[in-house]
Design an enzyme around this catalytic site. Structure first.
Site, PDB file in Angstrom:
ATOM      1  N   SER A  18       9.139  24.072   0.699  1.00 19.33           N
ATOM      2  CA  SER A  18       9.367  23.665  -0.678  1.00 19.33           C
ATOM      3  C   SER A  18       9.703  22.188  -0.712  1.00 19.33           C
ATOM      4  CB  SER A  18      10.528  24.471  -1.259  1.00 19.33           C
ATOM      5  OG  SER A  18      11.031  23.862  -2.427  1.00 19.33           O
ATOM      6  N   LYS A  47       1.894  24.614  -8.369  1.00 23.78           N
ATOM      7  CA  LYS A  47       0.464  24.713  -8.071  1.00 23.78           C
ATOM      8  C   LYS A  47      -0.390  24.470  -9.310  1.00 23.78           C
ATOM      9  CE  LYS A  47       2.037  25.567  -4.134  1.00 23.78           C
ATOM     10  NZ  LYS A  47       3.438  25.637  -4.568  1.00 23.78           N
ATOM     11  N   GLU A 103       5.956  28.947   1.517  1.00 29.09           N
ATOM     12  CA  GLU A 103       7.028  27.968   1.641  1.00 29.09           C
ATOM     13  C   GLU A 103       8.246  28.656   2.251  1.00 29.09           C
ATOM     14  OE1 GLU A 103       7.711  26.250  -2.174  1.00 29.09           O
ATOM     15  OE2 GLU A 103       5.882  25.059  -2.123  1.00 29.09           O
ATOM     16  N   CYS A 123       4.525  24.294 -13.339  1.00 27.46           N
ATOM     17  CA  CYS A 123       4.987  24.633 -11.993  1.00 27.46           C
ATOM     18  C   CYS A 123       4.088  24.040 -10.905  1.00 27.46           C
ATOM     19  CB  CYS A 123       5.096  26.154 -11.853  1.00 27.46           C
ATOM     20  SG  CYS A 123       6.176  26.704 -10.500  1.00 27.46           S
ATOM     21  N   ASP A 148       7.083  29.728  -7.643  1.00 27.99           N
ATOM     22  CA  ASP A 148       7.532  29.632  -6.259  1.00 27.99           C
ATOM     23  C   ASP A 148       9.020  29.969  -6.125  1.00 27.99           C
ATOM     24  OD1 ASP A 148       5.018  28.646  -6.066  1.00 27.99           O
ATOM     25  OD2 ASP A 148       5.560  26.716  -5.201  1.00 27.99           O
TER      26      ASP A 148
END
Length: 562
Positions: free
Chosen positions: A478, A132, A452, A130, A89
């Site tokens: 985020s 997800k 995000e 991370c 991200d």
């Protein structure tokens, strides 16, 4: 189910491919990988390794997976390592690539489910980093319902800049300051080079650390897993112990759905809101509950948040990062305080084979040193997440308030149909104090992928407008976002949600005490505008994003594709 449960058939799945003459071809293939008779006779444990070179959150996970496999072998299991994807991200933020982020959660869950099912694993360990990765892993565990343990790759340590701790949040906000001439090219470059000093997931209580904390509270990881830094030797020691814990869990026959109960989800929500966790916790816990077939509603988050004190002073809204929390005892210290105050279900089962209360029984509450407060003297008497409804969000929207429960804002809308357009307006100083920035057609279907918006929100904060400008979107934020930012507005614009009817200058009200998000328009005017609105053409109609757009549900239901 308690520790004295009779021994479970530890090869309850793998016997399908290891027993009988008709399985000789399968055994022949497995022998080619180096397995002998003893290894074939032991339980098969899948080790999903989400290692990747694309992000510091994951690039060290191979080392941890190797230690997990060693622990499994020493506990007399047979490990099978396999991989799946990761999307960063932080690297894709603010670009078209960010649309792939939430989609990756589904791909991770699907891939772990498929490999584990096809290869008849008796148990599953996932090693992830991370954002997800984590919900994707737990979603797969809930689907498979075989004994499973989650291992978090660990948090990054903070960097140092001009004598103070910094992290990636500071870099995003520095971009906004730089656009206003408040930070030089040289200073921004210096900050960029030191903010991320090595391996591990983003330092604050952003989405990765929020979800690692929620998963520990769910009971799906070993106590203490959530806060150990990636580079701390204790993380390797934990990975070694996971093998023994896995075989113990398997012998007891405890399945994820024995752990992922309604009580467990309420515990996870309580811990998330007590710590000031990411709004993404709402999306991901709803998605996990859907896979576990546990009734959970978006309004449950608001109810629990209203009744849970905010007791951890964590960034982005507070002062400290995950490594600081670890120094004062980590998530168990937060859970112990909540448990002693009657705010957690102590009888919820965990992957240790013990209950939450049993896991915390011998833990002594220690001085939180300003990082963790007592329930009696909290930062705020209510938790950090608020669910809003009103004529702009009939299905709900989410805001992180981090203690500011009295916020009321009324101002004119500045409407954008793409994140990039809003970012350019912020960069050009076209957004003024009092404005309500609206970014739509960025929801699960409309994006597609529900991007995000950290690049935009951080730029607003970096320009000094963080307390004076509200942003609302059918996309996401985020975990590093803070300030009056409202996300997950549902229904989204792409399916005809009221946010699609907005025009520049419309007066929008954000009323936290009354949980309202409204526009000053009559129902008839809203409906007339919606009938006349023409959505922009979809940006992705084929491939993974096109498929996702066709299948995905509302954000208020977790944006799931099942």
């Amino acid at each position: 189910m308690q520790a004295d449960t009779p021994r479970f058939n530890v090869k309850h799945k793998s016997q399908e491919i290891t027993l009988g003459p008709e399985r000789s071809p399968a055994r022949s293939m497995l022998r080619a990988t180096g397995l002998d008779d003893a290894a074939l006779a032991r339980p098969f444990i899948g080790v999903a390794n989400l290692a990747s070179d694309v992000t510091p959150c994951n690039f060290h996970l191979g080392r941890l997976a190797t230690k997990v496999k060693q622990g499994v072998r020493e506990a007399r299991g047979t490990p099978f390592e396999f991989g799946t994807i990761t999307v960063s991200d932080g690297i894709s933020m603010g670009t078209e690539g960010m649309k792939a982020s939430l989609v990756s959660r589904e791909v991770i869950a699907d891939s772990i489910e498929l490999v584990s099912m096809a290869e008849w694993f008796d148990g599953l360990i996932t090693v992830a980093g991370c954002d997800k990765n984590m919900p994707g892993c737990i979603m797969a565990m809930a689907r498979l319902n075989i004994p499973s343990i989650f291992v978090y790759g660990g948090t990054i340590l903070p960097g140092r800049f001009r004598g103070r701790d910094v992290n990636i949040q500071d870099v995003f906000e520095a971009v906004g300051a730089h656009s206003q001439g408040k930070m030089s090219d040289a200073d921004l470059d210096e900050l960029e080079r030191v903010a991320c000093p090595g391996e591990g997931s983003c330092a604050g209580l952003f989405t990765a650390n929020t979800m690692s904390s929620a998963i520990e509270a769910l009971g799906m990881s070993l106590p203490g897993d959530a806060s150990i830094p990636a580079v701390d030797p204790r993380k390797m020691e934990e990975c070694q112990r996971v093998g023994e814990a896995m075989l113990h869990l398997l012998e007891l026959g405890i399945m994820p759905r024995d752990i992922l109960t309604r009580k467990a989800f309420e515990n996870a929500i309580a811990v998330a809101v007590a710590m000031g966790g990411s709004t993404n916790a709402v999306l991901h816990l709803l998605a996990i509950s859907r896979e576990a077939e546990v009734p959970l509603d978006i309004d449950d988050f608001d109810y629990i948040s209203r009744n849970t004190p905010y007791i951890a002073d964590m960034r982005p809204g507070g002062k400290y990062v995950m490594a600081d929390l670890d120094k004062v005892g980590g998530v168990p210290q937060v859970m112990k305080r909540l448990l002693d105050a009657g705010l957690l279900y102590g009888d919820a089962l965990t992957v240790t084979g013990k209950t939450v209360r049993e896991n915390l029984e011998s833990l002594e509450v220690i001085d939180g040193k300003g990082v963790v407060y007592s329930v009696a003297s909290p930062l705020s008497t209510s938790g950090s997440l608020v669910i809003l409804k009103g004529n702009l969000a009939p299905e709900g929207a989410v805001i992180k308030v981090a203690g500011n429960h009295d916020l009321y804002h009324k101002g004119p809308a500045r409407v954008f149909d793409r994140e990039q357009d809003a970012f350019q307006a912020v960069k050009k100083s076209e957004i003024k104090s009092g404005d309500v920035v609206v970014i739509r057609y960025e929801g699960p279907k409309g994006g597609p992928g529900m991007r995000e918006m950290l690049a935009v929100t951080a730029a607003i904060v970096g320009q000094g407008l963080g307390d004076d400008v509200v942003l609302i979107t059918d996309g996401r934020f985020s975990g590093a976002t803070h300030g009056p930012m409202v996300g997950h507005v549902a229904p989204e614009a792409a399916v005809g949600g009221p946010i699609a009817a907005l025009k520049d200058g419309d007066i929008i009200t954000l009323d936290i005490p009354n949980r309202l998000l409204e526009v000053d328009l009559s129902d008839s005017e809203l409906q007339e505008r919606l009938r006349a609105s023409v959505p922009p053409p979809p940006t992705h109609t084929t491939g993974a994003l096109g498929k996702y757009a066709k299948l995905v549900s509302s954000a208020s239901a977790g944006a799931v594709t099942t």
